[in-house]
Write a protein that holds these residues in place. Structure first.
Motif, short mmCIF file in Angstrom:
data_model
loop_
_atom_site.label_atom_id
_atom_site.label_comp_id
_atom_site.label_asym_id
_atom_site.label_seq_id
_atom_site.Cartn_x
_atom_site.Cartn_y
_atom_site.Cartn_z
N MET A 1 0.85 -1.21 0.00
CA MET A 1 0.00 0.00 0.00
C MET A 1 0.88 1.25 0.00
O MET A 1 1.87 1.32 0.72
CB MET A 1 -0.92 -0.06 1.23
N LEU A 2 0.51 2.18 -0.83
CA LEU A 2 1.29 3.40 -0.98
C LEU A 2 0.93 4.38 0.15
O LEU A 2 -0.23 4.58 0.47
CB LEU A 2 0.90 3.92 -2.35
N ASP A 3 1.96 4.98 0.76
CA ASP A 3 1.74 5.94 1.85
C ASP A 3 1.41 7.30 1.29
O ASP A 3 2.14 7.78 0.40
CB ASP A 3 3.03 6.11 2.67
N ILE A 4 0.37 7.95 1.81
CA ILE A 4 0.12 9.32 1.37
C ILE A 4 0.09 10.26 2.58
O ILE A 4 -0.21 9.85 3.70
CB ILE A 4 -1.17 9.46 0.53
N THR A 5 0.42 11.53 2.34
CA THR A 5 0.46 12.51 3.42
C THR A 5 -0.97 12.95 3.76
O THR A 5 -1.92 12.66 3.04
CB THR A 5 1.25 13.76 2.98
N ARG A 6 -1.09 13.73 4.82
CA ARG A 6 -2.43 14.24 5.22
C ARG A 6 -3.02 15.13 4.13
O ARG A 6 -4.20 15.08 3.83
CB ARG A 6 -2.31 15.06 6.49
N GLU A 7 -2.12 15.95 3.56
CA GLU A 7 -2.56 16.85 2.48
C GLU A 7 -3.07 16.02 1.28
O GLU A 7 -4.11 16.34 0.69
CB GLU A 7 -1.38 17.75 2.08
N GLU A 8 -2.35 14.95 0.98
CA GLU A 8 -2.76 14.10 -0.15
C GLU A 8 -4.08 13.38 0.17
O GLU A 8 -4.91 13.17 -0.71
CB GLU A 8 -1.64 13.12 -0.49
N GLU A 9 -4.28 13.06 1.44
CA GLU A 9 -5.56 12.46 1.85
C GLU A 9 -6.71 13.42 1.58
O GLU A 9 -7.76 13.03 1.10
CB GLU A 9 -5.52 12.16 3.36
N ARG A 10 -6.46 14.69 1.90
CA ARG A 10 -7.51 15.71 1.68
C ARG A 10 -7.78 15.86 0.18
O ARG A 10 -8.93 15.98 -0.25
CB ARG A 10 -7.06 17.07 2.24
N LEU A 12 -7.40 13.58 -2.04
CA LEU A 12 -8.08 12.35 -2.47
C LEU A 12 -9.54 12.32 -2.04
O LEU A 12 -10.41 11.80 -2.74
CB LEU A 12 -7.32 11.14 -1.87
N SER A 13 -9.81 12.94 -0.91
CA SER A 13 -11.19 12.85 -0.40
C SER A 13 -12.10 13.94 -0.98
O SER A 13 -13.28 14.01 -0.64
CB SER A 13 -11.20 12.90 1.13
N GLY A 14 -11.55 14.81 -1.84
CA GLY A 14 -12.42 15.76 -2.53
C GLY A 14 -12.41 17.15 -1.92
O GLY A 14 -13.16 18.03 -2.36
N ASP A 15 -11.57 17.42 -0.91
CA ASP A 15 -11.53 18.76 -0.30
C ASP A 15 -11.13 19.83 -1.31
O ASP A 15 -11.42 21.01 -1.13
CB ASP A 15 -10.51 18.80 0.85
N TYR A 16 -10.40 19.41 -2.36
CA TYR A 16 -9.96 20.38 -3.38
C TYR A 16 -10.74 20.21 -4.68
O TYR A 16 -10.29 20.61 -5.75
CB TYR A 16 -8.46 20.24 -3.64
N GLU A 18 -13.66 17.68 -7.16
CA GLU A 18 -13.81 16.33 -7.71
C GLU A 18 -12.68 15.97 -8.70
O GLU A 18 -12.20 14.84 -8.75
CB GLU A 18 -15.19 16.21 -8.37
N TRP A 19 -12.20 16.96 -9.49
CA TRP A 19 -11.17 16.65 -10.49
C TRP A 19 -9.83 16.35 -9.84
O TRP A 19 -9.08 15.50 -10.30
CB TRP A 19 -11.04 17.78 -11.50
N THR A 20 -9.54 17.05 -8.72
CA THR A 20 -8.30 16.75 -7.99
C THR A 20 -8.41 15.34 -7.40
O THR A 20 -7.43 14.56 -7.44
CB THR A 20 -8.06 17.79 -6.88
N ALA A 21 -9.57 15.01 -6.86
CA ALA A 21 -9.76 13.66 -6.30
C ALA A 21 -9.58 12.60 -7.39
O ALA A 21 -8.92 11.58 -7.18
CB ALA A 21 -11.14 13.56 -5.66
N ARG A 22 -10.16 12.86 -8.57
CA ARG A 22 -10.01 11.90 -9.68
C ARG A 22 -8.55 11.75 -10.09
O ARG A 22 -8.07 10.65 -10.35
CB ARG A 22 -10.78 12.39 -10.91
N ALA A 23 -7.87 12.90 -10.21
CA ALA A 23 -6.45 12.87 -10.60
C ALA A 23 -5.65 12.07 -9.57
O ALA A 23 -4.80 11.25 -9.93
CB ALA A 23 -5.91 14.30 -10.71
N MET A 24 -5.95 12.28 -8.28
CA MET A 24 -5.22 11.55 -7.24
C MET A 24 -5.49 10.05 -7.32
O MET A 24 -4.58 9.24 -7.15
CB MET A 24 -5.63 12.08 -5.85
N ARG A 25 -6.74 9.69 -7.60
CA ARG A 25 -7.05 8.24 -7.71
C ARG A 25 -6.21 7.62 -8.82
O ARG A 25 -5.66 6.53 -8.67
CB ARG A 25 -8.55 8.03 -7.99
N LEU A 26 -6.11 8.32 -9.96
CA LEU A 26 -5.34 7.78 -11.09
C LEU A 26 -3.84 7.67 -10.76
O LEU A 26 -3.20 6.65 -11.01
CB LEU A 26 -5.55 8.68 -12.31
#
Ligand code: F3S
Length: 407
Positions: A1-10, A12-16, A18-26
């Motif tokens: 499993m890849l480690d992500i930072t708190r900022e990257e968690e945010r 990924l969860s859509g705080d920034y 939907e497109w940022t969350a999609r980009a992070m998922r990819l």
């Protein structure tokens, strides 16, 4: 499993959004598939997927959605060539409908924050990474140049994952971003006596057949090649063989010695190559053309030195009337050459210099061109494929081309 930072968690969860969350998922999926431990921040991206010819209406729809949702790219992002010169597309005989769609694509990228550099050689001026810098480049000839000649670090990205990297400002730490994956594994000993620049491109095509995409060749040359020779070699290696990096002992940044290039290891093989092998590529892949209707120079986009060389070869002669002699370059190089005394000689000879595009990504089959001479092996490799084989191509040295098409 890849480690992500708190900022990257945010992210990924859509705080920034939907497109940022999609980009992070990819980006995370890409990292997981390649056993990356973590992501790494990047400040530079170079995007492919700009020509309407290669991306079509689907890309317009995607980009419209992104723009209407207010997406802004996080990384400094430049664009690869489009399907036409933006101010001279009529001279190129590009159909109007194509031109309108092409304009919309570049406008949409600009609305996202990308710079409309429209060149495949951003590393010369517009998007120039430093040695060791981690970037995400999506043009294969720029990838191999950045890794091999600058010593920057990039994996070979596709248009979609590079766009995701530009949105997220991150890539997985994997592949060629890691020092241990950048050592050479195969030695190529080249007798390059009498090589012209075009022969280095043919060498790249010749080896592309023989190497695996993960190979990193280490070259030894009998005579020292120029940076432009190596650039032609890299572009062709990346076209026929999907190679993303090479070393040249004594020239490229991570290859001061053979031992350094190989990381202290042993090569799996040594291949010896000479002019005969290189020339065998011509019979194998290309047509023999008595007289072309077009000459295309500038694959990758021509540098100032390369354009000056054409001017010097002209000796005041003119291009024959029935032949289009087109040189492709970046807007930056074009602006520089216009204030050089050689520009007048080139213009008077009837040569046209175009920016923003190249022969491979223009709608060439609709522009009345059938027989092409070029000195660029990558272009020669792709033109027949992208033009549904309606166009015949032959590779020749710039010297030979200029000799034969002038009067
Ligand atoms: Fe550039 Fe076109 Fe060649 S994008 S590398 S000039 S095929």
């Amino acid at each position: 499993m890849l480690d992500i930072t708190r900022e990257e968690e945010r992210m990924l969860s859509g705080d920034y959004g939907e497109w940022t969350a999609r980009a992070m998922r990819l980006i995370i999926k890409l990292g997981e598939l390649n056993a990356a431990d973590r992501l790494v921040e990047i400040s530079r991206v170079h995007l492919s997927g700009v020509s309407y010819k290669t991306v079509g209406d689907a890309a317009i729809e995607l980009l419209r959605d992104m723009v209407s949702d207010g997406v802004k790219l996080k990384a400094y992002t430049t664009l690869n060539p489009a399907g036409m010169d933006f101010s001279r597309w009529k001279i190129m005989r590009v159909p109007e409908e194509f031109a309108m769609k092409q304009k919309e694509i570049v406008d949409l990228y600009q609305a996202l924050g990308a710079k409309p550099t429209l060149t495949c050689a951003p590393y010369l001026y517009e998007n120039k990474p430093d040695r060791g810098e981690i970037v995400a480049f999506a043009e294969s000839s720029a990838v191999i140049y950045a890794n091999s000649i600058i010593g920057a670090r990039t994996n070979r990205h596709g248009s979609i994952d590079a766009l995701a990297a530009a949105i997220a400002g991150r890539v997985p730490l994997m592949g060629l971003l890691l020092k241990e994956n950048r050592f050479g594994n195969i030695v190529i000993d080249v007798n390059n006596e009498k090589f012209e620049q075009s022969d280095y491109g043919l060498l790249g095509l010749f080896l592309g057949d023989k190497l695996a995409p993960t190979d990193i060749p280490v070259f030894i040359f009998k005579h020292t090649p120029t940076i432009w020779d190596l650039r032609s070699l890299g572009a062709a290696l990346a076209a026929s063989g999907a190679i993303a990096m090479f070393h040249t002992v004594g020239i490229t940044p991570e290859a001061k010695t053979m031992n350094e290039a190989l990381g202290g290891g042993c090569p799996k093989e040594k291949i010896i190559v000479d002019m005969r092998d290189v020339r065998s590529v011509i019979d194998k892949y290309f047509s023999s053309i008595e007289e072309p209707d077009a000459v295309f120079i500038g694959c990758p986009h021509a540098s100032l030195d390369e354009i000056r060389k054409i001017g010097k070869l002209l000796h005041g002669k003119r291009i024959k009337n029935n032949i289009d002699f087109w040189v492709f370059t970046s807007r930056t190089v074009f602006n520089l050459i216009r204030s050089d005394p050689i520009y007048d000689i080139i213009k008077r000879a009837g040569i046209k210099i175009f920016t923003d595009t190249c022969m491979v990504v223009t709608p060439i089959e609709e522009m009345g061109i059938r027989y092409v001479w070029t000195d660029g092996s990558k272009a020669a490799w792709y033109i027949p494929k992208f033009a549904e084989r309606k166009i015949k191509v032959e590779v020749k040295s710039i010297k030979e081309i200029v000799n034969k098409v002038t009067e």
